[in-house]
Design a protein around this motif. Structure first.
Motif, PDB file in Angstrom:
ATOM      1  N   THR A 143      -3.610   4.788  -3.626  1.00 48.80           N
ATOM      2  CA  THR A 143      -3.676   3.652  -2.697  1.00 48.80           C
ATOM      3  C   THR A 143      -4.906   3.750  -1.812  1.00 48.80           C
ATOM      4  OG1 THR A 143      -1.293   3.250  -2.683  1.00 48.80           O
ATOM      5  CG2 THR A 143      -2.519   2.579  -0.723  1.00 48.80           C
ATOM      6  N   ARG A 144      -5.227   4.953  -1.303  1.00 48.33           N
ATOM      7  CA  ARG A 144      -6.427   5.113  -0.479  1.00 48.33           C
ATOM      8  C   ARG A 144      -7.669   4.616  -1.210  1.00 48.33           C
ATOM      9  NH1 ARG A 144      -3.895   9.387   1.819  1.00 48.33           N
ATOM     10  NH2 ARG A 144      -4.424  10.920   0.216  1.00 48.33           N
ATOM     11  N   VAL A 149      -7.507   0.689  -1.729  1.00 46.34           N
ATOM     12  CA  VAL A 149      -7.694  -0.085  -0.498  1.00 46.34           C
ATOM     13  C   VAL A 149      -9.112   0.066   0.032  1.00 46.34           C
ATOM     14  CG1 VAL A 149      -7.010  -0.235   1.931  1.00 46.34           C
ATOM     15  CG2 VAL A 149      -5.260  -0.096   0.141  1.00 46.34           C
ATOM     16  N   THR A 151      -2.889   4.249   5.756  1.00 43.70           N
ATOM     17  CA  THR A 151      -3.494   4.466   4.442  1.00 43.70           C
ATOM     18  C   THR A 151      -4.416   5.677   4.481  1.00 43.70           C
ATOM     19  OG1 THR A 151      -3.425   2.070   4.081  1.00 43.70           O
ATOM     20  CG2 THR A 151      -4.778   3.365   2.577  1.00 43.70           C
ATOM     21  N   HIS A 173       2.095   6.553   1.300  1.00 45.64           N
ATOM     22  CA  HIS A 173       2.335   7.258   2.561  1.00 45.64           C
ATOM     23  C   HIS A 173       3.817   7.214   2.891  1.00 45.64           C
ATOM     24  CE1 HIS A 173       1.698   8.815   6.555  1.00 45.64           C
ATOM     25  NE2 HIS A 173       2.313   7.768   7.075  1.00 45.64           N
ATOM     26  N   ALA A 196       0.869  -1.189   0.000  1.00 46.16           N
ATOM     27  CA  ALA A 196       0.000   0.000   0.000  1.00 46.16           C
ATOM     28  C   ALA A 196       0.896   1.226   0.000  1.00 46.16           C
ATOM     29  CB  ALA A 196      -0.928  -0.031   1.206  1.00 46.16           C
TER      30      ALA A 196
END
Length: 327
Positions: free
Chosen positions: A281-282, A285, A254, A232, A229
């Protein structure tokens, strides 16, 4: 006579019964005020629930109030837009609270700690209370057999070492290979990542010989799988837990705020090192979490940091857990 007796019971009689309790509380409060800082009169908050055959304990390492949320969240937005979203969700426009929630997972054969909080560095501000929380939950630091690091920012690795020695003396370690390689690379010196690198060299590198470095899809133990992920941080990992048909995603950082990062996943966050990758990614996911109706635990979500999300027009709405794991 019946009315009189009820009055006695609900009035003077009840007050007489309550008085000893009130006096006891007052006496205790007076004694406590003389003997301890009120911030430490109670153990850290902990929250325990079952996930199939796993026992999960969430520990509040601490919390910190900060001003000017617009300087951390939605940094690519007009400040008034961020303020309006906060106020629409019954939150103050000029302050926010960031809390920290390491997680212990007892599988029955392994006691696995995910992230270690702020450690010694946080104690000057009333944080770094992970070990106290473990004690309150009935565990000793010696009980921890595996420490998993989701990524290597200071609030996740600060508790790895204590007084220059491993804080969890019987543990082995698991971390993402990409994350470790980034932080120990000498090329970090002289860049904005140099401060973070110093923390990794002090807290993580001394444990490298006891560390298993994994990539996307790697297993910590049966039922606990790593999922890449990135964004960040360069090698940020989350973990999918499954036991007896129950699932939980440890989403780490995340999302860093239950409103600003979830309702507006495209908004940039100060601490996301690759902001475009973090936003992508946010969405990936939390699309998965919402579509599959999975529970997730976010390191910075409101304690006890466990909940669900549903899709809304601009992102996701956070739904805190209630009794789902009690049945």
């Amino acid at each position: 006579m019946i009315t009189l007796n009820r009055r006695l019971l609900l009035g003077g009689g009840a007050a007489a019964l309550a008085a000893p309790s009130l006096m006891t509380r007052a006496a205790f409060a007076q004694a406590a005020d003389k003997t301890m800082d009120i911030d430490h009169a109670m153990p850290p908050e902990t929250h325990r629930f079952k996930l199939g055959g796993f026992q999960v304990v969430v520990i509040k390492d601490g919390a910190r109030a900060s001003d000017k949320p617009q300087e951390t969240f939605g940094t690519n937005q007009p400040p008034e837009t961020v303020a309006e979203l906060l106020q629409a969700n019954f939150l103050p426009a000029d302050q926010f609270v960031n809390s920290f929630a390491p997680v212990l997972v007892d599988t029955g054969s392994e006691v696995i700690l995910f992230d270690t909080g702020l450690g010694e560095a946080g104690r000057v501000n009333g944080m770094g209370r992970l070990v106290e929380g473990l004690t309150a939950a009935g565990y000793k630091r010696e009980d921890v057999s595996i420490v998993v690091i989701t990524h290597m920012h200071g609030d996740h690795i600060g508790g790895l070492m204590e007084g220059g020695k491993p804080a969890f003396p019987n543990a082995r370690y698991v971390a993402g290979q990409a994350e470790y390689d980034f932080w120990v690379d000498p090329a970090r010196a002289g860049t904005p990542a140099e401060g973070g690198q110093k923390g990794v060299l002090a807290n993580v590198k001394p444990l490298a010989e006891k560390t298993t470095f994994i990539a996307d899809g790697g297993d910590v133990v049966s039922g606990i799988t790593a999922v890449a992920a990135f964004g960040h941080s360069p090698g940020h990992m989350i973990y999918r837990l499954e036991s007896e048909g129950r699932q939980l995603v440890l989403a780490a950082d995340t999302a860093n705020h239950f409103v600003l990062s979830l309702q507006r996943p495209d908004w940039e966050v100060k601490f996301d090192m690759d902001k475009a990758a973090a936003a992508a990614t946010r969405k990936r996911v939390f699309d998965m979490i919402a579509t599959d109706k999975l529970a997730f635990l976010g390191y910075h979500m409101p304690f006890p940091a466990v909940g669900y999300v549903e899709k809304v027009e601009t992102g996701y709405r956070y739904v805190p857990k209630s009794y789902q794991f009690d049945l």
